[in-house]
Design a protein around this motif. Structure first.
Motif, PDB file in Angstrom:
ATOM      1  N   MET A  12      -0.870 -32.023 -73.823  1.00 29.26           N
ATOM      2  CA  MET A  12      -0.851 -31.818 -72.364  1.00 29.26           C
ATOM      3  C   MET A  12      -1.773 -30.662 -71.970  1.00 29.26           C
ATOM      4  O   MET A  12      -2.483 -30.742 -70.965  1.00 29.26           O
ATOM      5  N   ILE A  62       7.462 -22.988 -80.746  1.00 27.80           N
ATOM      6  CA  ILE A  62       8.521 -23.809 -81.373  1.00 27.80           C
ATOM      7  C   ILE A  62       8.904 -23.228 -82.728  1.00 27.80           C
ATOM      8  O   ILE A  62      10.066 -23.274 -83.135  1.00 27.80           O
ATOM      9  N   MET A 102       3.414 -24.826 -70.099  1.00 28.72           N
ATOM     10  CA  MET A 102       2.275 -25.263 -69.269  1.00 28.72           C
ATOM     11  C   MET A 102       2.101 -24.367 -68.038  1.00 28.72           C
ATOM     12  O   MET A 102       0.982 -24.062 -67.645  1.00 28.72           O
ATOM     13  N   GLY A 105       8.024 -30.799 -80.636  1.00 27.56           N
ATOM     14  CA  GLY A 105       7.607 -29.628 -79.867  1.00 27.56           C
ATOM     15  C   GLY A 105       6.169 -29.208 -80.086  1.00 27.56           C
ATOM     16  O   GLY A 105       5.667 -28.326 -79.388  1.00 27.56           O
ATOM     17  N   GLY A 134      10.287 -39.264 -69.867  1.00 33.31           N
ATOM     18  CA  GLY A 134      11.338 -40.255 -70.063  1.00 33.31           C
ATOM     19  C   GLY A 134      12.355 -40.193 -68.927  1.00 33.31           C
ATOM     20  O   GLY A 134      12.138 -39.535 -67.903  1.00 33.31           O
ATOM     21  N   ILE A 142      19.419 -41.170 -70.877  1.00 37.32           N
ATOM     22  CA  ILE A 142      20.034 -40.279 -71.886  1.00 37.32           C
ATOM     23  C   ILE A 142      19.012 -39.685 -72.851  1.00 37.32           C
ATOM     24  O   ILE A 142      19.273 -38.655 -73.459  1.00 37.32           O
ATOM     25  N   LEU A 181       5.351 -46.283 -69.650  1.00 34.00           N
ATOM     26  CA  LEU A 181       5.577 -45.096 -68.821  1.00 34.00           C
ATOM     27  C   LEU A 181       4.325 -44.797 -67.998  1.00 34.00           C
ATOM     28  O   LEU A 181       4.394 -44.342 -66.862  1.00 34.00           O
ATOM     29  N   PHE A 198      18.552 -25.544 -74.963  1.00 33.49           N
ATOM     30  CA  PHE A 198      17.314 -25.890 -74.250  1.00 33.49           C
ATOM     31  C   PHE A 198      17.492 -25.841 -72.733  1.00 33.49           C
ATOM     32  O   PHE A 198      16.842 -26.571 -72.009  1.00 33.49           O
ATOM     33  N   THR A 212       3.078 -32.660 -78.514  1.00 29.65           N
ATOM     34  CA  THR A 212       3.235 -33.107 -77.132  1.00 29.65           C
ATOM     35  C   THR A 212       2.606 -32.099 -76.165  1.00 29.65           C
ATOM     36  O   THR A 212       1.657 -32.408 -75.454  1.00 29.65           O
ATOM     37  N   THR A 213       3.122 -30.875 -76.187  1.00 37.80           N
ATOM     38  CA  THR A 213       2.627 -29.860 -75.246  1.00 37.80           C
ATOM     39  C   THR A 213       1.159 -29.546 -75.539  1.00 37.80           C
ATOM     40  O   THR A 213       0.378 -29.301 -74.620  1.00 37.80           O
ATOM     41  N   PHE A 244      12.401 -33.322 -86.831  1.00 37.75           N
ATOM     42  CA  PHE A 244      12.169 -34.069 -85.590  1.00 37.75           C
ATOM     43  C   PHE A 244      11.817 -33.116 -84.437  1.00 37.75           C
ATOM     44  O   PHE A 244      10.865 -33.335 -83.693  1.00 37.75           O
ATOM     45  N   LEU A 258       1.548 -34.009 -65.548  1.00 38.86           N
ATOM     46  CA  LEU A 258       2.429 -34.825 -66.400  1.00 38.86           C
ATOM     47  C   LEU A 258       2.363 -36.285 -65.972  1.00 38.86           C
ATOM     48  O   LEU A 258       2.213 -37.190 -66.792  1.00 38.86           O
ATOM     49  N   THR A 263      15.663 -40.076 -80.919  1.00 37.48           N
ATOM     50  CA  THR A 263      15.087 -41.110 -80.050  1.00 37.48           C
ATOM     51  C   THR A 263      15.441 -42.517 -80.537  1.00 37.48           C
ATOM     52  O   THR A 263      15.286 -43.471 -79.783  1.00 37.48           O
ATOM     53  N   HIS A 312      24.118 -40.543 -80.640  1.00 34.66           N
ATOM     54  CA  HIS A 312      23.137 -39.763 -79.893  1.00 34.66           C
ATOM     55  C   HIS A 312      23.809 -38.612 -79.142  1.00 34.66           C
ATOM     56  O   HIS A 312      23.305 -37.492 -79.118  1.00 34.66           O
ATOM     57  N   GLN A 340      16.029 -38.633 -71.979  1.00 30.79           N
ATOM     58  CA  GLN A 340      15.014 -37.836 -71.282  1.00 30.79           C
ATOM     59  C   GLN A 340      14.741 -36.560 -72.077  1.00 30.79           C
ATOM     60  O   GLN A 340      15.669 -35.933 -72.595  1.00 30.79           O
ATOM     61  N   CYS A 341      13.467 -36.200 -72.143  1.00 29.78           N
ATOM     62  CA  CYS A 341      13.004 -35.126 -73.034  1.00 29.78           C
ATOM     63  C   CYS A 341      13.917 -33.901 -73.030  1.00 29.78           C
ATOM     64  O   CYS A 341      14.129 -33.257 -72.009  1.00 29.78           O
TER      65      CYS A 341
HETATM   66  C1  HEM Z   1       4.692 -32.028 -72.218  1.00 29.75           C
HETATM   67  C2  HEM Z   1       5.186 -32.225 -73.387  1.00 29.75           C
HETATM   68  C3  HEM Z   1       6.201 -33.293 -73.692  1.00 29.75           C
HETATM   69  C4  HEM Z   1       6.217 -34.609 -73.321  1.00 29.75           C
HETATM   70  C5  HEM Z   1       5.207 -35.351 -72.460  1.00 29.75           C
HETATM   71  C6  HEM Z   1       7.426 -35.188 -73.888  1.00 29.75           C
HETATM   72  C7  HEM Z   1       7.824 -36.508 -73.698  1.00 29.75           C
HETATM   73  C8  HEM Z   1       9.030 -37.025 -74.125  1.00 29.75           C
HETATM   74  C9  HEM Z   1       9.507 -38.349 -73.804  1.00 29.75           C
HETATM   75  C10 HEM Z   1       8.762 -39.382 -72.980  1.00 29.75           C
HETATM   76  C11 HEM Z   1      10.728 -38.487 -74.374  1.00 29.75           C
HETATM   77  C12 HEM Z   1      11.646 -39.723 -74.284  1.00 29.75           C
HETATM   78  C13 HEM Z   1      11.510 -40.624 -75.459  1.00 29.75           C
HETATM   79  C14 HEM Z   1      12.323 -41.889 -75.326  1.00 29.75           C
HETATM   80  O1  HEM Z   1      12.917 -42.180 -74.275  1.00 29.75           O
HETATM   81  O2  HEM Z   1      12.335 -42.641 -76.296  1.00 29.75           O
HETATM   82  C15 HEM Z   1      11.019 -37.253 -75.084  1.00 29.75           C
HETATM   83  C16 HEM Z   1      12.155 -37.029 -75.827  1.00 29.75           C
HETATM   84  C17 HEM Z   1      12.356 -35.868 -76.550  1.00 29.75           C
HETATM   85  N1  HEM Z   1      11.591 -34.723 -76.536  1.00 29.75           N
HETATM   86 FE1  HEM Z   1       9.905 -34.418 -75.495  1.00 29.75          FE
HETATM   87  N2  HEM Z   1       8.091 -34.230 -74.605  1.00 29.75           N
HETATM   88  C18 HEM Z   1       7.386 -33.053 -74.502  1.00 29.75           C
HETATM   89  C19 HEM Z   1       7.703 -31.840 -75.066  1.00 29.75           C
HETATM   90  C20 HEM Z   1       8.777 -31.605 -75.893  1.00 29.75           C
HETATM   91  C21 HEM Z   1       9.087 -30.346 -76.500  1.00 29.75           C
HETATM   92  C22 HEM Z   1       8.291 -29.043 -76.341  1.00 29.75           C
HETATM   93  C23 HEM Z   1      10.207 -30.523 -77.243  1.00 29.75           C
HETATM   94  C24 HEM Z   1      10.877 -29.433 -78.038  1.00 29.75           C
HETATM   95  C25 HEM Z   1      11.600 -29.563 -79.046  1.00 29.75           C
HETATM   96  C26 HEM Z   1      10.624 -31.925 -77.087  1.00 29.75           C
HETATM   97  C27 HEM Z   1      11.723 -32.524 -77.664  1.00 29.75           C
HETATM   98  C28 HEM Z   1      12.169 -33.802 -77.381  1.00 29.75           C
HETATM   99  C29 HEM Z   1      13.370 -34.370 -77.971  1.00 29.75           C
HETATM  100  C30 HEM Z   1      14.314 -33.690 -78.944  1.00 29.75           C
HETATM  101  C31 HEM Z   1      13.481 -35.674 -77.450  1.00 29.75           C
HETATM  102  C32 HEM Z   1      14.559 -36.711 -77.777  1.00 29.75           C
HETATM  103  C33 HEM Z   1      15.645 -36.640 -76.746  1.00 29.75           C
HETATM  104  C34 HEM Z   1      16.696 -37.699 -76.944  1.00 29.75           C
HETATM  105  O3  HEM Z   1      16.455 -38.732 -77.579  1.00 29.75           O
HETATM  106  O4  HEM Z   1      17.795 -37.477 -76.429  1.00 29.75           O
HETATM  107  N3  HEM Z   1       9.708 -32.544 -76.244  1.00 29.75           N
HETATM  108  N4  HEM Z   1       9.975 -36.371 -74.880  1.00 29.75           N
END
Ligand code: HEM
Length: 395
Positions: free
Chosen positions: A241, A152, A353, A234, A337, A340, A308, A107, A237-238, A229, A274, A89, A96, A342-343
């Motif tokens: 939620m 996870i 969920m 993982g 998000g 690029i 957001l 994924f 966050t969930t 990370f 969400l 992030t 990236h 986006q989660c």
């Molecule tokens: C409902 C649950 C979740 C929410 C609300 C959420 C939300 C987000 C958001 C808003 C971002 C964007 C951050 C940014 O733009 O700076 C993000 C990135 C990311 N999330 Fe999630 N997330 C969730 C679940 C997960 C899970 C289960 C994983 C599993 C590994 C995960 C892995 C990641 C990763 C690796 C990124 C970075 C992606 C990047 O920078 O390219 N997230 N998430």
């Protein structure tokens, strides 16, 4: 005149625990980009409209790098260190892109759908345990936390037996009440834990993501950093939620009834939860060049705080945005998000969920809050919104 507001609005209104700070809506009503003074004295911006938030997140003239950003909340150093290895992030392309491409295949929607059966099993086991312990129970520790943690852990190949340890570190990382030292110590502890695991997987690979990645060009430091990370991303966050979503459904019985009787589909319900809850409520980007946007010019070097939660309550995009309406099509929300970054785990989160909510409400048809809604301890001290505890009871 776009006079700077003195700070990021963070106080949520009394009454509805799911609503963002009301000042955000007032600011958005006036203009999509507001000048804002940051705790280090920097005068940057706050973005509140859906359109402008998406435009910034999709624009590579805005950087996600930590070392050039100004933090909108107190308690962080004036000069931020760069992202630790593996923290995607805080990276821009092409660094990236390298990580994202390595992980993309792991994924996918298809891969995550294949996990559905296992998620169903995990949910059923936790709910059996919760039933055996008896009413009332804390939904957070009985269900909302262990389900994503088990999933996870299996995906990455991390022993679930250590989950209390890494859950604690992950929570410290997103806490805004923890000191800088505590956050740094949590990051080191998590990193060292993963480092030992990566070394073990290099010697003796098992059938999991971390083992698979030992054959990539990532070195030990990068892989351990990425592992910690992903584990952190993982877990909490969930979990938030599931717990906050349950709280919202229990306090909106008409909506819950629509979900139970099939008037709203679970897929729509998950997207709307969400959007409505937007637990990851705030992001930050910094302009690398002068950018004209929303009738303003953001100058190179200026940071923009991306709300957001304000974007997801924008009436120009979602009619009657403050209402939880499970039958609306909430697609296009930015709770995961956009652009690029986006989660990466969004399909996994969705699978969890989509299984967890129906499993919970089917297993406990009389589920209700065991305390007054006003007494539920909210996570206002974290970059991830949620509940610390959710006492529920059933017959
Ligand atoms: C409902 C649950 C979740 C929410 C609300 C959420 C939300 C987000 C958001 C808003 C971002 C964007 C951050 C940014 O733009 O700076 C993000 C990135 C990311 N999330 Fe999630 N997330 C969730 C679940 C997960 C899970 C289960 C994983 C599993 C590994 C995960 C892995 C990641 C990763 C690796 C990124 C970075 C992606 C990047 O920078 O390219 N997230 N998430």
């Amino acid at each position: 005149m776009n006079d700077p507001i003195p700070a990021l609005p963070t106080t949520r209104p009394a009454g509805c625990p799911f609503d963002p700070p009301s000042e955000l809506a007032e600011l958005r009503g006036r203009r999509p980009l507001t000048r804002m003074t940051y705790p280090d004295g920097h005068v940057g911006w706050l973005a509140t409209s859906h359109e402008v938030v998406r435009a910034i997140l999709a624009d590579n003239r805005f950087s996600a790098r930590y070392e050039i950003m100004h933090m909108p909340i107190p308690g962080y150093p004036d000069e931020m260190p760069s992202a630790p290895p593996g923290d995607m992030t805080g990276m821009d392309a092409p660094e990236h892109t390298r990580f994202r491409q390595l992980l993309a295949g792991h994924f996918t929607v298809r891969r995550m759908r294949l996990l559905t059966e296992r998620v169903e099993q995990v949910c059923a086991e936790r709910l059996d345990d919760m039933a055996a312990q008896g009413s009332p129970a804390d939904l957070v520790t009985a269900f909302a936390q262990p389900v994503p943690a088990l999933v996870i852990c299996e995906l990455l190949g991390v022993p679930f037996a250590d989950h209390e340890f890494f859950q604690r570190q992950a929570q410290l990382l997103t806490s805004i009440s923890a000191s800088m030292e505590d956050r740094a110590a949590a990051m080191t502890a998590l990193y060292e834990y993963l480092h030992d695991l990566v070394l073990a997987k290099r010697k003796e690979p098992t059938d999991d993501l971390l083992s698979d990645l030992t054959t990539s060009d990532l070195d030990d430091v990068e892989l351990s950093g990425l592992g910690s990370f992903l584990l952190g991303a993982g877990l909490d966050t969930t979990a938030n939620m599931i717990a906050l979503g349950t709280f919202a459904l229990l306090t909106n019985p008409d909506q819950l009834a629509d979900l139970r009787n099939g008037w709203s589909t679970v897929d729509d319900a998950v997207e709307e939860l969400l959007r409505y809850l937007t637990i990851a409520h705030t992001g930050i980007r910094t302009a690398l060049a002068d950018v004209e946007l929303g009738g303003e010019v953001v100058r190179a070097g200026e940071s923009v705080t991306i709300s957001l939660q304000a974007a997801n309550r924008d009436p120009a995009r979602f009619p009657n945005p403050d209402m939880l309406d499970l039958s609306r099509r909430a697609a296009g929300h930015v709770a995961l998000g956009y652009g690029i970054h986006q989660c990466l785990g969004q399909q996994l989160a969705r699978v969890e969920m989509r299984v967890a909510f129906p499993a919970l409400f089917t297993r406990f048809p009389t589920l209700r809050l065991a305390v007054d809604p006003a007494e539920v301890p909210m996570r206002t001290d974290s970059n991830l919104y949620g509940v610390h505890e959710l006492q529920v009871s059933w017959d």
